[in-house]
Design a protein around this motif. Structure first.
Motif, PDB file in Angstrom:
ATOM      1  N   MET A 197      33.755 -24.660   8.289  1.00  6.53           N
ATOM      2  CA  MET A 197      33.060 -23.369   8.114  1.00  6.53           C
ATOM      3  C   MET A 197      34.012 -22.167   8.138  1.00  6.53           C
ATOM      4  SD  MET A 197      29.982 -21.985   7.677  1.00  6.53           S
ATOM      5  CE  MET A 197      28.543 -22.746   8.389  1.00  6.53           C
ATOM      6  N   PRO A 198      34.952 -22.074   9.097  1.00  9.06           N
ATOM      7  CA  PRO A 198      35.879 -20.937   9.026  1.00  9.06           C
ATOM      8  C   PRO A 198      36.751 -20.963   7.774  1.00  9.06           C
ATOM      9  CG  PRO A 198      36.405 -22.369  10.904  1.00  9.06           C
ATOM     10  CD  PRO A 198      35.102 -22.842  10.345  1.00  9.06           C
TER      11      PRO A 198
ATOM     12  N   GLY B 140      31.535 -35.822   3.299  1.00  6.02           N
ATOM     13  CA  GLY B 140      31.257 -36.080   4.714  1.00  6.02           C
ATOM     14  C   GLY B 140      30.030 -35.330   5.214  1.00  6.02           C
ATOM     15  N   VAL B 141      29.279 -35.992   6.081  1.00 10.20           N
ATOM     16  CA  VAL B 141      28.055 -35.394   6.630  1.00 10.20           C
ATOM     17  C   VAL B 141      28.255 -35.132   8.127  1.00 10.20           C
ATOM     18  CG1 VAL B 141      25.647 -35.927   7.242  1.00 10.20           C
ATOM     19  CG2 VAL B 141      26.472 -36.321   4.911  1.00 10.20           C
TER      20      VAL B 141
ATOM     21  N   LEU C 120      29.466 -30.433   0.627  1.00  9.01           N
ATOM     22  CA  LEU C 120      29.001 -29.666  -0.541  1.00  9.01           C
ATOM     23  C   LEU C 120      27.757 -28.841  -0.210  1.00  9.01           C
ATOM     24  CD1 LEU C 120      29.633 -32.149  -3.510  1.00  9.01           C
ATOM     25  CD2 LEU C 120      31.075 -30.272  -2.668  1.00  9.01           C
ATOM     26  N   GLU C 121      26.900 -29.365   0.671  1.00 11.81           N
ATOM     27  CA  GLU C 121      25.730 -28.564   1.087  1.00 11.81           C
ATOM     28  C   GLU C 121      26.166 -27.310   1.848  1.00 11.81           C
ATOM     29  OE1 GLU C 121      21.873 -31.215   1.924  1.00 11.81           O
ATOM     30  OE2 GLU C 121      23.679 -32.057   2.832  1.00 11.81           O
TER      31      GLU C 121
ATOM     32  N   GLU D 112      21.599 -22.076   6.880  1.00 18.05           N
ATOM     33  CA  GLU D 112      21.630 -20.815   6.118  1.00 18.05           C
ATOM     34  C   GLU D 112      21.851 -19.634   7.069  1.00 18.05           C
ATOM     35  OE1 GLU D 112      19.497 -23.380   5.610  1.00 18.05           O
ATOM     36  OE2 GLU D 112      20.349 -23.906   3.666  1.00 18.05           O
ATOM     37  N   ASP D 113      21.173 -19.661   8.240  1.00 22.44           N
ATOM     38  CA  ASP D 113      21.404 -18.603   9.248  1.00 22.44           C
ATOM     39  C   ASP D 113      22.875 -18.590   9.652  1.00 22.44           C
ATOM     40  OD1 ASP D 113      18.642 -17.951   9.464  1.00 22.44           O
ATOM     41  OD2 ASP D 113      18.326 -19.554  10.950  1.00 22.44           O
TER      42      ASP D 113
END
Ligand code: NAD
Ligand code: WQD
Length: 338
Positions: free
Chosen positions: A202-203, A230-231, A269-270, A318-319
């Protein structure tokens, strides 16, 4: 009550300080600032309108820890302090064992001397020996057959805490196993401030969105997952912080471990798609080779945290992306050099 947060100037500690202060607790922080900035504490004070007592000191130094316990009436401790880079732990294992284990031993010694019995410990989903099954529940095996020294420091500390609680019936310990903490406070004032190139997804995505880096390297797209990437179970850091308030309130004699996650997995990817939707343009990426040590999929069974602590994640991926972007775009240099 007055809660001592070791490592409280860091990413998760600062968000937890906000939640504790807003729940009416007093907060003292002991942090060496090895991976954080004093500005995070000032921002916590700005968000809450409350003051935080900050001690700058190293938890591996018994004299500095003793000074804090002598000066403050500590009712409970949340132990965040530690080094957390998986890659660095592989290249500098001794530094990781010394910092993470020594600091915990010094802390536990001081708690014993000052008769402090309540502890919440920052552990990680990484302590589960991977067996490929999901969701992962708390009774999964916590051993030393793990991919890296960082994970082993966490597993060892968990075992140390169990040994200690077996010897002292008065101890009340909650071990919190975080899945993948992401996002930032909705004020945009505090967030994750990685030094150098981010290790975590994320960063990294945030910095690509900001134009600091060209594109995200997606580590493999041939995993046995719906889209091949990867999940993971990405849990919003504000939800995670609330989990610490719930854990403190729910402490019982002995040691109890809790997963803090959402119970849902999202692919790389999500995450990139969710972030792209927030910034309203695509975050560039390329598929590269898988990263050594990664598993295909990992997400939490969160039923125990819900049943016992009454805690469950409220915020969405999304938040988290929207909050991460508010923090990133408002603070492109993080806390800067202040
Ligand atoms: P962070 O690096 O932002 O915070 C850790 C804090 O501990 C920093 O402020 C650092 O300066 C301090 N610290 C380190 N060694 C110290 C020492 N010897 N004495 C005093 N302070 C010291 O990391 P974070 O993401 O906020 O993580 C907090 C805790 O949660 C860590 O123990 C980490 O291993 C664990 N954890 C993090 C994640 C994650 O992905 N962020 C996941 C699972 C577990
Ligand atoms: C997430 C997904 C990567 C970066 C790590 C630690 C774990 C815990 C949390 C502390 C994976 C992929 C990543 C990138 C990518 N930390 N990825 N490109 O590995 O699940 O967990 O942080 O306890 O111990 O191991 O998190 O954010 O690094 O990776 O494709 O640039 O994103 O392969 O599928 P991970 P992560």
């Amino acid at each position: 009550m007055r809660v001592l947060l070791t490592g409280g100037a860091g990413y998760i500690g600062s968000h937890t300080a906000v939640e504790l202060l807003q729940s009416g607790h007093e907060v003292t922080v002991l942090d060496s600032l090895v991976n954080s900035n004093v500005e995070s504490i000032r921002r916590v004070e700005q968000i809450t309108g409350r003051s935080v007592t900050l001690h700058i000191g190293d938890l591996t130094d018994p004299a500095q820890v003793e000074k804090v316990f002598a000066q403050e009436t500590v009712d409970a401790v949340v132990h965040f302090a530690g080094l957390k880079s998986v890659a660095e732990s592989v290249s500098q294992p001794l530094e990781y064992y010394r910092n993470n284990i020594d600091s915990t031993l010094v802390l536990l010694d001081a708690m014993a001397r000052w008769d402090v019995k309540d502890l919440v410990f920052s552990s990680s989903a990484t302590v589960y020996e991977p067996d490929g099954s999901n969701p992962v529940a708390e009774n999964g095996r916590v051993g030393l057959d793990l991919a890296n020294p960082y994970g082993r420091t966490k597993a060892m500390i968990e075992h140390i805490l169990r040994d200690l609680a077996a010897a002292d019936a008065g101890l009340r310990v909650a071990i919190l196993r975080y899945f993948n903490p992401v996002g930032a406070h909705s004020s945009g004032l505090i967030g994750e401030d990685p030094k150098g190139i981010p290790n975590n997804l994320m960063p990294y995505v945030s910095q690509v969105a900001q134009g600091i880096r060209d594109r995200v390297s997606v580590f493999g797209d041939q995993y046995d997952t719906p889209d091949g990437t990867g999940v993971r179970d990405y849990v919003h850091v504000v939800d995670l912080a609330a989990g610490h308030v719930a854990a403190l309130a729910g402490l019982r004699p002995g040691v109890e471990a809790f997963n803090l996650g959402t119970g849902r997995g999202a692919s790389v990817l999500e995450v990139i798609d969710a972030f792209s939707a927030v910034i309203e343009h695509p975050v560039p990426y390329e598929i590269v080779a898988p990263r050594a040590g990664d598993v295909a999929s990992s997400f939490a069974d969160v039923s125990k945290s819900k049943d016992v602590l009454g805690w469950e994640a409220q915020l969405t991926l999304e938040d988290a992306c929207a909050d991460a972007w508010r923090w990133q775009s408002g603070n492109p240099d993080g806390y800067g050099t202040s």
